[in-house]
Enzyme design. Structure first.
Site, PDB file in Angstrom:
ATOM      1  CG  HIS A 170     150.252 -60.797   8.876  1.00 37.00           C
ATOM      2  ND1 HIS A 170     151.146 -61.542   8.776  1.00 37.00           N
ATOM      3  CD2 HIS A 170     149.756 -61.068   7.508  1.00 37.00           C
ATOM      4  CE1 HIS A 170     151.642 -62.244   7.841  1.00 37.00           C
ATOM      5  NE2 HIS A 170     150.852 -62.006   6.816  1.00 37.00           N
ATOM      6  CG  ASP A 190     139.993 -83.640  13.993  1.00 36.51           C
ATOM      7  OD1 ASP A 190     139.051 -83.461  14.633  1.00 36.51           O
ATOM      8  OD2 ASP A 190     140.118 -84.842  13.619  1.00 36.51           O
TER       9      ASP A 190
END
Length: 413
Positions: A156, A357
């Site tokens: 993070h 994708d």
């Protein structure tokens, strides 16, 4: 049947081309103590051909553009961590499961495979960089019948949720044969405010023994509540606003608190629009939104009135953020209250993970592997395909209050 995951190979994927050798300073918000750690998540795809090979090769190409992620965090000055762009690479694991995704219920909770088998967890002999200094790790687990799971551990401190999603979308772009990512990365950490306010120390966390529940909401129900809010206020509201209001009210009712008790709702909002950051910015660019009210206020209000409280807090956020940026406050706005009267919400539905994708289509589900007994929390996800609507992963009440909470959340009247 015993479900097992077997590692086929593990090692380091380095950038496919030479990258700059430099040290990059993290922004104030990146350096915040609670951001120094790995966020784990799984990204589930129905079918693919040799996904580990495809993703490994695409990862090497994407790291040429996102070269800081091939480095690691160093801290030459205590309290001032930076990224050393060392091109060490990303720890990458290829694994096979002895079952299909259908066999393990597409990894809906509770997991039928331990999470430690789905994300990379190298020992010090395999990867000398400590986890809190590692930028990112990846694992591709292929299941029988063609499905696969991408397990991620992202730091993070290096990227917020939108930034991490931007990176794995870039890996997808390279996997589909594009010459460069559709959104080119921009470091620009100097464009986030760097006030002199010192972060508060990490507080002691209570042990709450929270129950874990999954809640699904149809798009029809969400639209109905949005329409009701429009009739009430003449304004639009988001799915996030609706679901936050409902869970806050249902949770408050389940806790059965004294009417004068304060209840708190918290979440982080993006401030990219306020800072006019480049679209390619992938660092942390968030600011907390906190809403406090009496138990009586939340219980006696119509749901649309609770939505109003949340929207008013979101509208105040810009003013509060700029006060922080211009050093007109002397307290840490990121400091949180961790008690049972407080609940925190994360919205994963629009971060962009669902758009990654690799040439096999978009994932059916992306989900953080969050489940702790310290912080009452809820994660909002896009409902898994082919469902439409939203899914909530709720770990916010103890078993004592779970039945009443779920009953309220399932009331779609």
């Amino acid at each position: 049947m015993v479900f097992e995951v077997t590692k086929i190979s593990e090692g380091v994927v380095k950038p496919a081309e030479p990258t700059p050798d430099k040290t990059l300073r993290l922004a104030w918000v990146d350096r915040y103590p609670t951001h120094r750690g790995l966020v784990e998540s799984i990204h589930i795809y129905r079918a693919a051909t040799d996904p580990a090979k495809v993703i490994r090769e695409a990862l090497a190409k994407a790291l040429v553009f996102f070269y800081p992620l091939a480095g690691h965090i160093i801290e030459p000055v205590p309290g001032e961590p930076s990224i050393e762009c060392s091109a060490k690479g990303v720890y990458f694991v290829e694994a096979n499961a002895n079952c299909s995704l259908e066999d393990v219920k597409y990894l809906h909770r509770p997991l039928l495979i331990p999470k430690e088998e789905l994300v990379p967890c190298p020992g010090p002999d395999d990867w000398e960089v400590e986890p809190h200094n590692t930028s990112i790790m990846m694992q591709v687990t292929t299941f029988t019948c063609g499905g696969f799971v991408l397990g991620l551990r992202t730091n993070h401190a290096v990227a917020d949720g939108m930034g991490a999603a931007q990176f794995i979308q870039a890996v997808g772009d390279m996997a589909r044969g594009l010459p460069e990512p559709l959104v080119l990365p921009v470091w620009d950490r100097q464009n986030f405010p760097d006030p002199k306010i010192k972060p508060s120390p990490i507080p002691e966390l209570p042990v709450l023994a929270l129950d874990y529940v999954i809640l699904d909401f149809s798009m029809d129900y969400i639209k109905k509540l949005k329409s009701k809010y429009m009739d009430f206020s003449g304004k639009i509201c988001s799915t996030f606003d609706i679901l936050c209001a409902k869970l806050w009210q249902c949770r408050t009712r389940a806790l059965d608190l004294k009417h004068e008790s304060e209840v708190n709702l918290g979440f982080f909002a993006s401030v990219r629009h306020l800072l006019k950051l480049n679209k390619g910015y992938y660092g942390n660019s968030i600011f907390p939104v906190k809403v406090t009210a009496s138990s009586k206020k939340i219980l006696n209000s119509d749901l649309v009135e609770v939505v109003n409280l949340i929207r008013e807090a979101k509208e105040r956020m810009a003013e509060e953020f700029f006060k922080f940026a211009r050093e007109k406050i002397d307290t840490d706005p990121f400091q949180m209250t961790f008690n049972y009267e407080s609940v925190y919400v994360s919205d994963w539905s629009k971060l962009g993970f669902v758009d990654a994708d690799y040439g096999f289509g978009k994932p059916m589900l992306c989900s953080p592997l969050v489940n702790n007994d310290f912080i009452a929390s809820v994660v909002i996800l896009k409902a898994p395909a082919p469902l439409e609507g939203a899914r909530l992963l709720a770990s916010c009440v103890t078993k004592e209050h779970s039945m009443e909470f779920v009953k309220g959340m399932n009331n779609m009247e």
